[in-house]
Design a protein around this motif. Structure first.
Motif, PDB file in Angstrom:
ATOM      1  N   GLY A  74      32.744  90.209  24.104  1.00  0.00           N
ATOM      2  CA  GLY A  74      31.958  90.169  22.717  1.00  0.00           C
ATOM      3  C   GLY A  74      32.528  89.413  21.651  1.00  0.00           C
ATOM      4  O   GLY A  74      33.588  89.684  21.342  1.00  0.00           O
ATOM      5  N   PHE A  75      31.543  88.803  20.854  1.00  0.00           N
ATOM      6  CA  PHE A  75      32.065  87.914  19.635  1.00  0.00           C
ATOM      7  C   PHE A  75      31.026  88.650  18.605  1.00  0.00           C
ATOM      8  O   PHE A  75      29.688  88.228  18.689  1.00  0.00           O
ATOM      9  CB  PHE A  75      31.924  86.442  19.982  1.00  0.00           C
ATOM     10  N   SER A  76      31.565  89.245  17.673  1.00  0.00           N
ATOM     11  CA  SER A  76      30.794  89.719  16.569  1.00  0.00           C
ATOM     12  C   SER A  76      31.094  89.532  15.201  1.00  0.00           C
ATOM     13  O   SER A  76      32.333  89.129  15.067  1.00  0.00           O
ATOM     14  CB  SER A  76      31.001  91.325  16.823  1.00  0.00           C
ATOM     15  N   LEU A  77      30.177  89.650  14.492  1.00  0.00           N
ATOM     16  CA  LEU A  77      30.453  89.642  12.866  1.00  0.00           C
ATOM     17  C   LEU A  77      29.947  90.920  12.404  1.00  0.00           C
ATOM     18  O   LEU A  77      29.316  91.554  12.662  1.00  0.00           O
ATOM     19  CB  LEU A  77      29.331  88.481  12.144  1.00  0.00           C
ATOM     20  N   CYS A  78      31.265  91.505  11.877  1.00  0.00           N
ATOM     21  CA  CYS A  78      31.015  92.920  11.370  1.00  0.00           C
ATOM     22  C   CYS A  78      31.313  92.939   9.748  1.00  0.00           C
ATOM     23  O   CYS A  78      31.930  92.459   9.443  1.00  0.00           O
ATOM     24  CB  CYS A  78      31.930  94.055  12.045  1.00  0.00           C
ATOM     25  N   SER A  79      30.671  94.024   9.272  1.00  0.00           N
ATOM     26  CA  SER A  79      30.931  93.946   7.716  1.00  0.00           C
ATOM     27  C   SER A  79      32.434  94.430   7.380  1.00  0.00           C
ATOM     28  O   SER A  79      33.119  95.227   8.064  1.00  0.00           O
ATOM     29  CB  SER A  79      30.026  95.415   7.349  1.00  0.00           C
ATOM     30  N   GLY A  80      32.768  93.948   6.238  1.00  0.00           N
ATOM     31  CA  GLY A  80      34.383  94.220   5.751  1.00  0.00           C
ATOM     32  C   GLY A  80      34.591  95.433   5.227  1.00  0.00           C
ATOM     33  O   GLY A  80      35.753  95.985   4.858  1.00  0.00           O
ATOM     34  N   LYS A  81      33.574  96.231   4.983  1.00  0.00           N
ATOM     35  CA  LYS A  81      33.458  97.435   4.146  1.00  0.00           C
ATOM     36  C   LYS A  81      33.555  98.832   5.243  1.00  0.00           C
ATOM     37  O   LYS A  81      34.389  99.388   5.277  1.00  0.00           O
ATOM     38  CB  LYS A  81      32.525  97.701   3.217  1.00  0.00           C
ATOM     39  N   ASN A  82      32.526  98.840   6.040  1.00  0.00           N
ATOM     40  CA  ASN A  82      32.510  99.709   6.934  1.00  0.00           C
ATOM     41  C   ASN A  82      32.542  99.349   8.554  1.00  0.00           C
ATOM     42  O   ASN A  82      32.281 100.229   9.259  1.00  0.00           O
ATOM     43  CB  ASN A  82      31.190 100.557   6.861  1.00  0.00           C
ATOM     44  N   PHE A  83      32.886  98.367   8.703  1.00  0.00           N
ATOM     45  CA  PHE A  83      32.963  97.694  10.125  1.00  0.00           C
ATOM     46  C   PHE A  83      31.860  97.990  10.972  1.00  0.00           C
ATOM     47  O   PHE A  83      32.061  97.944  12.282  1.00  0.00           O
ATOM     48  CB  PHE A  83      34.252  98.224  10.864  1.00  0.00           C
ATOM     49  N   LYS A  84      30.728  97.942  10.532  1.00  0.00           N
ATOM     50  CA  LYS A  84      29.454  98.006  11.229  1.00  0.00           C
ATOM     51  C   LYS A  84      29.017  96.557  12.060  1.00  0.00           C
ATOM     52  O   LYS A  84      29.267  95.581  11.102  1.00  0.00           O
ATOM     53  CB  LYS A  84      28.221  98.446  10.379  1.00  0.00           C
ATOM     54  N   THR A  85      28.813  96.527  13.117  1.00  0.00           N
ATOM     55  CA  THR A  85      28.376  95.144  13.522  1.00  0.00           C
ATOM     56  C   THR A  85      27.103  94.568  12.906  1.00  0.00           C
ATOM     57  O   THR A  85      26.044  95.336  13.190  1.00  0.00           O
ATOM     58  CB  THR A  85      28.421  95.366  15.139  1.00  0.00           C
ATOM     59  N   LEU A  86      27.122  93.714  12.589  1.00  0.00           N
ATOM     60  CA  LEU A  86      25.803  92.813  11.979  1.00  0.00           C
ATOM     61  C   LEU A  86      25.281  92.017  13.036  1.00  0.00           C
ATOM     62  O   LEU A  86      24.030  91.941  13.185  1.00  0.00           O
ATOM     63  CB  LEU A  86      26.388  92.067  10.684  1.00  0.00           C
ATOM     64  N   LYS A  87      26.039  90.969  13.844  1.00  0.00           N
ATOM     65  CA  LYS A  87      25.549  90.166  14.857  1.00  0.00           C
ATOM     66  C   LYS A  87      26.384  90.202  16.057  1.00  0.00           C
ATOM     67  O   LYS A  87      27.748  90.215  15.521  1.00  0.00           O
ATOM     68  CB  LYS A  87      25.419  88.742  14.093  1.00  0.00           C
ATOM     69  N   LYS A  88      25.829  89.737  17.205  1.00  0.00           N
ATOM     70  CA  LYS A  88      27.027  89.981  18.219  1.00  0.00           C
ATOM     71  C   LYS A  88      26.196  89.025  19.128  1.00  0.00           C
ATOM     72  O   LYS A  88      25.106  89.106  19.458  1.00  0.00           O
ATOM     73  CB  LYS A  88      26.903  91.236  18.790  1.00  0.00           C
TER      74      LYS A  88
END
Length: 617
Positions: A269-283
């Motif tokens: 998995g290659f993901s972009l996640c938010s720096g604040k709450n580590f929620k995955t934005l794109k994957k």
């Protein structure tokens, strides 16, 4: 031969297909934004992103285990593994000169990680688990300043290090149950660690990333979450994601300009996640576990390398993967050109057969058979099929354009099929097995018939070559015999015996002589009609000769083996005319293309190298 080694010309290396995806953070983009840097065996490859031109840094004696690029781009550093009890080198390279700047030796057995200080003053290196020490080097004087054990006795092994972005005296190390912030005290030549407190959280940290402001740093863990630690107070700030963790652990992380985090996971998995709450934005899902992420420039474009030896390119805006380089991720066993063509060639390895375009090194076709190893392959003369020998005892025949399975011969040999060749009339296949039998098969549209089994060899059959009139063939075996078979009466015509494990055999194009090679490091010339020895050449200083191929006019032949050198020989003189250095694993096979333009050699480290053939017709 050793005496006149100075005069032997170098073979020109045209291209390398290969990437070692098992080195964590091994794929880097140089600060000049023009070059990808990545390891393959004991070589470091610099590849232009624009035109794909490759340059090679040779200097390591064993596989490269880690890479680092300085912030200014003036220096690269690479560490290697070595055998137990020996010192593993760190090499600092001068990027502009493409040459070794310094060779640093202190660590035992393996260098685990490297990091440059922000102003190119120091290099810090971390030894592997048999060494367990951190050493700080002065780049200018090329000497060690100080060293220290990487982790406390109570904690586990240290796995990674990272320098701060602005302070030359501050770096972070992390590993199994240990996260430490180190300060360099230059006047006293000491490094002093402070253990970061993570409370109840016990984690194995695989990777570190320090964003631009040097306030916090992020740790990716094998449990699949990310920890955020305050760099000033050395306390755990937060961690996440709590629920949907990254599959098979976080292998590598990079922070982009917006503050969001790119995460490469062991499950691909290659993901972009938010720096604040580590929620995955794109994957997106890639093939093989992601082991490195490299940002180009500010991060508008980035590259990902995976364990399946694939390199992908992404742009930040649309987050779509584009496969830019593929290669084998385990030993390549054989290579074959189609009859009378040099535009493409096929290689085989564990799990798959791949067909490559010769000039661009692009992969045109992949034929996958999971969990099986292909030992040998060949193109039928008419080009309608690829015949292949597999370790599960099957012969598989595929269509070379679609990769469709045309035919499968079950239980062709009891100990795996080890050698294969096709007749000129394209109606018969001759195969050799691990038990020493040679079998002749008749193949027609989708069906097959065993014509004859010839039992004479006592060990693995390694190579089969058929005469152009289809009336005779020669087989080379590990029992020290080469047998010339009559393919009309299916009996032995001649036998050549030598005190060696034969690896390969070739007919001279005029077919009155043949040459053999094997583990005794010698090349033997033999008469084909009565099997008498003509002469013997000392072919290598060390190790077996595994691959050999003769040019179509019979004037030259090429060999490769455990010595890792590709050698071009003059057939009648028995002298080496050219030597190619570039492989870092044992060479498994080598072929000259039919129009005498290129040589392709394959090796046990998964690399496929293309050389310019020095005697064009």
């Amino acid at each position: 031969m050793a005496g006149n080694a100075e005069e032997i010309a170098e073979l020109e290396l045209e291209a390398v297909i290969g990437f070692n995806g098992h080195v964590f953070s091994g794929l880097r983009v140089h600060p000049d934004r023009e070059h990808l840097i990545y390891p393959l065996g004991c070589t470091v490859i610099l590849k232009s992103i624009q035109n794909g031109k490759q340059e090679f840094l040779h200097g390591h004696t064993n596989n490269v285990s880690c890479l680092a690029v300085s912030k200014s781009g003036h220096y690269l550093a690479s560490g290697q593994v070595t055998f137990m009890g020996f010192k593993a080198d760190v090499i600092i390279w001068d990027y502009a000169k493409r040459a070794i700047y310094a060779r640093l030796q202190l660590h035992k057995a393996k260098v685990e990680a490297l990091a440059f200080s922000p102003n190119d003053k120091y290099l810090v290196s971390l030894g592997g688990q048999d060494d367990g020490s951190i050493v700080v080097w002065n780049i200018e004087s090329k000497e060690a300043i100080c060293g220290s054990p990487a982790s406390a006795h109570s904690a586990g092994h240290c796995l990674t290090i990272k320098y701060s972005n602005h302070n030359d005296d501050l770096f972070v190390s992390a590993g199994n149950g240990t996260i430490r912030v180190w300060e360099l005290d230059l006047p006293n030549r000491k490094i002093r660690p402070v253990e970061c407190q993570t409370g109840q959280l016990k984690r194995i940290v695989k990777c570190l990333e320090i964003p631009e402001g040097d306030q916090f740093f992020f740790c990716g863990t094998t449990s699949g979450d990310i920890m955020k630690v305050n760099l000033k107070t050395r306390l755990l700030n937060s961690y996440g994601p709590i629920k949907h963790k990254f599959s098979q652990g976080v292998n590598t992380i990079k922070v982009v300009k917006s503050g969001d985090i790119l995460v490469g996971a062991g499950g691909g998995g290659f993901s972009l996640c938010s720096g604040k709450n580590f929620k995955t934005l794109k994957k997106v899902q890639l093939e093989g576990g992601v082991t490195s992420i490299a940002l180009r420039g500010e991060g508008h474009q980035f590259f990902a390398g995976t364990e399946a030896a694939q390199i992908y390119r992404f742009s930040y805006t649309d987050f779509k993967e584009e496969l830019i380089a593929t290669s084998h991720n385990s030993a390549v066993n054989d290579v074959a050109f189609p009859f009378g063509s040099s535009a493409l060639f096929a290689t085989c390895s564990k799990d798959d057969i791949r067909v490559w375009h010769t000039d661009t090194s692009k992969e045109l076709l992949r034929i996958t058979v999971p969990n099986m190893t292909c030992n040998a392959l060949d193109f039928m003369v008419d080009g309608t099929s690829i015949i292949s020998a597999w370790n599960d005892g099957k012969i598989r025949v595929f269509a070379p354009e679609s990769g469709r399975a045309i035919l499968e011969i079950h239980n062709a040999h009891s100990m795996g099929v080890t050698a294969i060749a096709g007749n000129r009339d394209c109606k018969k296949i001759i195969s050799g097995g691990g038990e020493g039998q040679v079998r002749v098969w008749e193949v027609a549209q989708g069906c097959h018939r065993l014509i004859e089994t010839m039992k004479e060899h006592k060990a693995t059959v390694n190579s089969i070559k058929i005469k152009s009139n289809d009336k005779e063939c020669v087989t080379a075996s590990s029992d020290g015999a080469c047998i010339i078979w009559d393919l009309v009466r299916f009996v032995r015509n001649q036998m050549v015996l030598a005190n060696t494990l034969f690896r390969s055999v070739c007919y001279h194009p005029e077919e009155y002589q043949m040459i053999t090679s094997g583990t005794d490091r010698k090349i033997g010339y033999w008469e084909a009609y009565d099997g008498s020895a003509i002469r013997e050449l000392e072919a290598s200083q060390s190790g077996a000769i595994n691959g050999m191929h003769i040019s179509h006019n019979g004037n030259h032949f090429v060999t490769g083996g455990d010595e890792k050198l590709v050698k071009v020989w003059d057939y009648s003189e028995g002298e080496v005319t050219h030597v190619g250095t570039g492989h870092s694993g044992s060479i498994t096979s080598v072929k000259i293309c039919s129009n005498n333009r290129t040589i392709v050699s394959t090796s046990a480290d998964g690399a496929v190298l293309r050389w310019r053939y020095p005697h064009p017709s």
